[in-house]
Design a protein around this motif. Structure first.
Motif, mmCIF file in Angstrom:
data_model
loop_
_atom_site.group_PDB
_atom_site.id
_atom_site.type_symbol
_atom_site.label_atom_id
_atom_site.label_comp_id
_atom_site.label_asym_id
_atom_site.label_seq_id
_atom_site.Cartn_x
_atom_site.Cartn_y
_atom_site.Cartn_z
ATOM 1 N N GLY A 21 0.857 -1.179 0.000
ATOM 2 C CA GLY A 21 0.000 0.000 0.000
ATOM 3 C C GLY A 21 0.900 1.238 0.000
ATOM 4 O O GLY A 21 2.136 1.125 0.001
ATOM 5 N N LEU A 22 0.302 2.422 0.030
ATOM 6 C CA LEU A 22 1.122 3.640 -0.011
ATOM 7 C C LEU A 22 1.999 3.750 1.229
ATOM 8 O O LEU A 22 3.107 4.287 1.173
ATOM 9 N N GLY A 23 1.534 3.221 2.355
ATOM 10 C CA GLY A 23 2.352 3.209 3.568
ATOM 11 C C GLY A 23 3.558 2.300 3.375
ATOM 12 O O GLY A 23 4.703 2.692 3.620
ATOM 13 N N HIS A 43 1.024 -9.737 -1.796
ATOM 14 C CA HIS A 43 0.354 -10.989 -2.205
ATOM 15 C C HIS A 43 -0.342 -10.861 -3.558
ATOM 16 O O HIS A 43 -0.486 -11.823 -4.288
ATOM 17 N N MET A 50 -4.963 -0.301 -1.920
ATOM 18 C CA MET A 50 -6.190 0.420 -2.296
ATOM 19 C C MET A 50 -5.903 1.464 -3.373
ATOM 20 O O MET A 50 -6.815 1.921 -4.060
ATOM 21 N N ALA A 51 -4.666 1.906 -3.483
ATOM 22 C CA ALA A 51 -4.310 2.876 -4.518
ATOM 23 C C ALA A 51 -4.129 2.090 -5.815
ATOM 24 O O ALA A 51 -3.017 1.757 -6.206
ATOM 25 N N PHE A 69 -7.017 14.127 -2.913
ATOM 26 C CA PHE A 69 -6.227 14.148 -1.682
ATOM 27 C C PHE A 69 -5.827 15.585 -1.389
ATOM 28 O O PHE A 69 -5.923 16.447 -2.258
ATOM 29 N N CYS A 226 3.369 -12.673 -3.496
ATOM 30 C CA CYS A 226 4.078 -13.208 -2.336
ATOM 31 C C CYS A 226 3.291 -12.947 -1.060
ATOM 32 O O CYS A 226 3.259 -11.820 -0.554
ATOM 33 N N VAL A 228 2.730 -13.231 2.824
ATOM 34 C CA VAL A 228 3.415 -13.490 4.092
ATOM 35 C C VAL A 228 2.376 -14.064 5.043
ATOM 36 O O VAL A 228 1.332 -13.443 5.258
ATOM 37 N N TYR A 407 -9.008 -8.435 -2.359
ATOM 38 C CA TYR A 407 -7.788 -7.898 -2.952
ATOM 39 C C TYR A 407 -6.755 -7.421 -1.943
ATOM 40 O O TYR A 407 -5.564 -7.471 -2.209
ATOM 41 N N PHE A 416 -10.585 2.050 5.432
ATOM 42 C CA PHE A 416 -9.766 3.080 6.066
ATOM 43 C C PHE A 416 -9.223 2.593 7.400
ATOM 44 O O PHE A 416 -9.226 3.321 8.392
ATOM 45 N N SER A 441 -2.966 2.741 6.817
ATOM 46 C CA SER A 441 -4.241 3.242 7.299
ATOM 47 C C SER A 441 -4.584 2.782 8.703
ATOM 48 O O SER A 441 -4.853 1.609 8.934
ATOM 49 N N SER A 447 -5.043 7.705 7.675
ATOM 50 C CA SER A 447 -5.551 7.030 6.487
ATOM 51 C C SER A 447 -5.705 8.009 5.334
ATOM 52 O O SER A 447 -5.455 9.191 5.464
ATOM 53 N N TRP A 449 -4.497 8.664 1.186
ATOM 54 C CA TRP A 449 -3.181 8.599 0.536
ATOM 55 C C TRP A 449 -2.129 9.341 1.349
ATOM 56 O O TRP A 449 -1.044 8.841 1.609
ATOM 57 N N ALA A 452 -1.546 7.692 4.950
ATOM 58 C CA ALA A 452 -0.838 6.411 4.885
ATOM 59 C C ALA A 452 0.624 6.629 4.484
ATOM 60 O O ALA A 452 1.539 6.054 5.084
HETATM 61 C C1 LIG Z 1 -13.148 2.937 -2.280
HETATM 62 C C2 LIG Z 1 -12.052 3.747 -1.683
HETATM 63 C C3 LIG Z 1 -11.856 5.056 -2.082
HETATM 64 C C4 LIG Z 1 -10.815 5.817 -1.548
HETATM 65 N N1 LIG Z 1 -10.637 7.093 -2.004
HETATM 66 C C5 LIG Z 1 -9.591 7.823 -1.538
HETATM 67 C C6 LIG Z 1 -9.328 9.122 -2.049
HETATM 68 O O1 LIG Z 1 -10.006 9.617 -2.942
HETATM 69 N N2 LIG Z 1 -8.284 9.813 -1.540
HETATM 70 C C7 LIG Z 1 -7.474 9.306 -0.561
HETATM 71 O O2 LIG Z 1 -6.544 9.989 -0.150
HETATM 72 N N3 LIG Z 1 -7.695 8.074 -0.065
HETATM 73 C C8 LIG Z 1 -8.730 7.316 -0.533
HETATM 74 N N4 LIG Z 1 -8.950 6.061 -0.042
HETATM 75 C C9 LIG Z 1 -8.105 5.572 1.061
HETATM 76 C C10 LIG Z 1 -6.719 5.198 0.593
HETATM 77 O O3 LIG Z 1 -6.791 4.540 -0.643
HETATM 78 C C11 LIG Z 1 -6.071 4.305 1.630
HETATM 79 O O4 LIG Z 1 -6.177 4.891 2.909
HETATM 80 C C12 LIG Z 1 -4.593 4.063 1.357
HETATM 81 O O5 LIG Z 1 -4.354 3.806 -0.001
HETATM 82 C C13 LIG Z 1 -4.178 2.900 2.216
HETATM 83 O O6 LIG Z 1 -2.807 2.656 2.172
HETATM 84 P P1 LIG Z 1 -2.166 1.623 3.180
HETATM 85 O O7 LIG Z 1 -0.733 1.926 3.266
HETATM 86 O O8 LIG Z 1 -2.934 1.559 4.427
HETATM 87 O O9 LIG Z 1 -2.247 0.202 2.455
HETATM 88 P P2 LIG Z 1 -3.388 -0.613 1.714
HETATM 89 O O10 LIG Z 1 -3.799 0.100 0.504
HETATM 90 O O11 LIG Z 1 -4.414 -1.067 2.654
HETATM 91 O O12 LIG Z 1 -2.525 -1.852 1.219
HETATM 92 C C14 LIG Z 1 -2.101 -2.896 2.029
HETATM 93 C C15 LIG Z 1 -1.387 -3.873 1.121
HETATM 94 O O13 LIG Z 1 -0.890 -4.963 1.865
HETATM 95 C C16 LIG Z 1 -1.113 -6.163 1.145
HETATM 96 N N5 LIG Z 1 -1.139 -7.262 2.101
HETATM 97 C C17 LIG Z 1 -1.964 -7.387 3.176
HETATM 98 N N6 LIG Z 1 -1.669 -8.507 3.852
HETATM 99 C C18 LIG Z 1 -0.627 -9.102 3.207
HETATM 100 C C19 LIG Z 1 0.134 -10.279 3.446
HETATM 101 N N7 LIG Z 1 -0.116 -11.065 4.491
HETATM 102 N N8 LIG Z 1 1.137 -10.585 2.588
HETATM 103 C C20 LIG Z 1 1.400 -9.779 1.523
HETATM 104 N N9 LIG Z 1 0.707 -8.649 1.258
HETATM 105 C C21 LIG Z 1 -0.284 -8.324 2.091
HETATM 106 C C22 LIG Z 1 -2.429 -5.931 0.455
HETATM 107 O O14 LIG Z 1 -2.594 -6.781 -0.644
HETATM 108 C C23 LIG Z 1 -2.277 -4.466 0.038
HETATM 109 O O15 LIG Z 1 -1.650 -4.334 -1.200
HETATM 110 C C24 LIG Z 1 -9.977 5.267 -0.568
HETATM 111 C C25 LIG Z 1 -10.164 3.939 -0.174
HETATM 112 C C26 LIG Z 1 -11.173 3.177 -0.721
HETATM 113 C C27 LIG Z 1 -11.338 1.761 -0.315
#
Ligand SMILES: Cc1cc2nc3c(=O)[nH]c(=O)nc-3n(C[C@H](O)[C@H](O)[C@H](O)COP(=O)(O)OP(=O)(O)OC[C@H]3O[C@@H](n4cnc5c(N)ncnc54)[C@H](O)[C@@H]3O)c2cc1C
Lengths: 481, 87
Positions: A21-23, A43, A50-51, A69, A226, A228, A407, A416, A441, A447, A449, A452
């Motif tokens: 994710g972006l984080g 994986h 989510m991005a 954002f 992959c 984990v 996904y 979020f 998030s 949470s 973009w 995170a």
């Molecule tokens: C419908 C929707 C609309 C949104 N619109 C906006 C917006 O307009 N503007 C904005 O700023 N934010 C928006 N957001 C929120 C934003 O997209 C998220 O807060 C942000 O992208 C989350 O980043 P994250 O780092 O938490 O990781 P996430 O995006 O949650 O990614 C986590 C990653 O970890 C991977 N993963 C998890 N477990 C494992 C494992 N065991 N092994 C390997 N990989 C694993 C997942 O596959 C995923 O790729 C939206 C979210 C949604 C759902």
């Protein structure tokens, strides 16, 4: 034989990052730039979490979370990614509201909001200024007892129309409600109010492609497909992870998977103190989403010049109604050709907040039927703004909380992360187990973009600190041996 | 390092973190946050840069010493005083 997605991977890394994710990606890039040996394990077959986006026949490209954002993202791109990426950020100037209480058009910044609150809603200027100053000064260390409802009650008693104007977009942006702490509202709202709503020119696909290139050039070992499924802990310290059945050693793990999943499933509760385990049980997940994607035919256009539309037929702002499967409120994102210059294509995405429970336990046929209904009712609602939508669009698809769960592996498909208390738990991990970190998030304020990505930086600082001390110890030991 | 060199080292870091700001107009005793529009993420970057460039760890309780240019120099000088300038 199945392909070995870890082929050529090393036996040992300084840090393994679970999830792209972006984080997770921002951490991976920064830690690699700081000189550490980083493995990024995702994986899914795509990076981004989510991005993300998807492509469909007919030249359609549909974005999931590119609705907008805050301006802070420019700085975040420049400092932790690249200047080129920062230069791609552009403003979305036409933000619309349409509901039984009011219809307004705004650039979604403090100046314009002040103007609307004064002239359209008839609020006194001093009250508006005081409100803005109060929310802007809220910070992480504030008292969290004050709820967003208390905050609105204090400044705009009884003015449910104003509450809706101030709250509805934030509910869409991070799933928060009037019952969440005022400071979570204040921080996110102020981020947007500083200059308005921004997007990434080129779309999510270009963004993730750039990020991948950047990470590769900084030496991150990126591995998709992959999964984990285990983080190994010994004597209170992280020892390694299991990826697709193979063990990899590392002294630090940074999990971008959901914080509760990380603790309960990847590490296992037996490795934490009983009090902490209890605390984790009380962390509430945030809600999930439904989306309907509409691809406009090649050569057709849409005559609606808004970028974002908060549309509702509900009498007033109401969290239960917003989450209900009987949808009355939707956010429409209109992707005009300027988002992906050169393509001359349009698409529209409708988003609603949703509960996992409403979608998880349906039979397959009922689930498909509900998805069809969701698409149909969305088109009905959109006809008010784009009367010929059924004619100009030729691709329709829906996503539900079950889709988001599949996904991203987030429990209940949470869009979020968690409610506020999740942030404390996330911060506490390295005190429970040396070398264990979480980013992504969480806690509402981390949470989106911007949240995170910045949280990725905040946690990377701690990972870097630990890795440097581990490396210094190792080199001391080596030189004294 | 001399005090002047410590000051220059801080300016170098600030130039990297805030390239659009007029670093040379910074006065010694005004708040950095106000003079060049630094936010809390920028302060975190300063901490990371100090670790990367000089192997100095600034604990969270000492972040207050990063508030102005002169407090930065006074705080960092004893830590950097015996260092040679990186070549
Ligand atoms: C419908 C929707 C609309 C949104 N619109 C906006 C917006 O307009 N503007 C904005 O700023 N934010 C928006 N957001 C929120 C934003 O997209 C998220 O807060 C942000 O992208 C989350 O980043 P994250 O780092 O938490 O990781 P996430 O995006 O949650 O990614 C986590 C990653 O970890 C991977 N993963 C998890 N477990 C494992 C494992 N065991 N092994 C390997 N990989 C694993 C997942 O596959 C995923 O790729 C939206 C979210 C949604 C759902």
């Amino acid at each position: 034989m199945a392909r070995d997605w870890l082929k050529g991977a090393k036996q040992k890394y300084d840090t393994v990052i679970i999830g792209s994710g972006l984080g997770g990606m921002t951490s991976a890039n920064l830690l690699a730039k700081l000189g550490h040996n980083v493995l990024l394990a995702e994986h899914h077959y795509n990076l981004g979490g989510m991005a993300t986006w998807f492509k469909r026949k007919g030249g359609h490209v549909l974005d999931i979370s590119l609705h907008g954002f805050p301006i802070g993202m420019i700085k975040t791109f420049r400092k932790y990614w690249s200047k080129d990426m920062a230069d791609r950020v552009i403003q979305l100037k036409n933000i619309r509201f349409d509901n039984p209480q009011f219809t307004v058009n705004t650039t979604f910044d403090r100046v314009d909001f002040t103007n609307l609150l004064e002239n359209h809603f008839g609020i006194m200027r001093e009250v508006i200024d005081e409100f803005f100053n109060t929310v802007r000064e809220m910070n992480f260390y504030d008292e969290i007892k004050l709820s967003t409802r208390d905050l609105f009650e204090r400044f705009f008693p009884g003015r449910k129309d104003v509450w809706r104007f101030l709250m509805e977009p934030i509910t869409y942006a991070n799933g928060s409600t009037l019952d969440d702490p005022a400071l979570t509202y204040g921080i996110v709202f102020s981020n947007f109010m500083s200059k308005g709503v921004f997007t990434y020119q080129g779309g999510t696909d270009e963004l993730i492609k750039e990020m991948k290139r950047e990470m590769e050039s900084n030496g991150v070992d990126i591995r998709t497909h992959c999964l984990v499924d285990k983080i190994y802990v010994e004597g209170g310290k992280v020892k390694g992870v299991r990826i697709n059945g193979r063990d990899i050693e590392c002294s630090t793990v940074l999990s971008n998977a959901n914080v509760t999943t990380t603790i309960q499933h990847l590490v296992g509760e037996e490795n934490f103190s009983p009090e902490f385990v209890e605390e984790v049980k009380n962390v509430r997940l945030n809600t999930s989403s439904c989306q309907v994607y509409m691809g406009i035919k090649r050569g057709e256009k849409i005559d609606y010049d808004g970028d974002l539309l908060f549309s509702s037929v509900a009498d007033e702002y109401d969290t239960d109604k917003i989450l209900s499967k009987d949808v009355s409120s939707r956010t429409f994102s209109f992707y005009h050709p300027f988002i992906r210059p050169g393509g001359n294509r349009y698409s529209i995405v409708s988003s609603t907040n949703a509960r996992y429970e409403d979608w998880a336990n349906l039979s397959e046929s009922a689930y498909l039927k509900e998805k069809e209904d969701l698409i149909e009712t969305t088109l009905d609602a959109l006809e008010k703004y784009v009367p010929d939508i059924r004619k100009v669009a030729d691709y329709f698809e829906a996503a539900t909380p079950a889709t988001f769960k599949r996904y991203t592996l987030h429990p209940k498909g949470t869009s979020f992360g968690t409610k506020f208390e999740g942030l404390k738990v996330s911060r506490e991990l390295p005190n429970q187990i040396t070398g264990l970190f979480h980013t992504g998030s969480v806690g509402i304020i981390m949470s989106g973009w911007l949240g995170a990505a910045n949280y990725g930086v905040i946690v990377s600082n701690e990972v870097d600190k630990l890795l440097r001390s581990v490396k210094a110890e190792a080199s001391m030991a080596a030189s004294s041996a | 390092m001399t005090k002047e060199q410590v000051r220059q080292a801080i300016l170098d870091i600030l130039t990297e973190i805030a390239p659009d700001e007029d670093i040379h107009s910074i006065s010694d005793d005004g708040n950095l946050r106000d003079q060049i529009d630094l936010d809390s993420m920028d302060f975190l970057d300063i901490v990371m840069e100090l670790r990367k460039r000089f192997n100095i760890e600034v604990p969270e309780k000492d972040y207050e010493f990063l508030a102005t240019m002169s407090s930065c120099v006074n705080y960092l000088f004893p830590l950097l005083g015996d260092r040679k300038l990186a070549s």
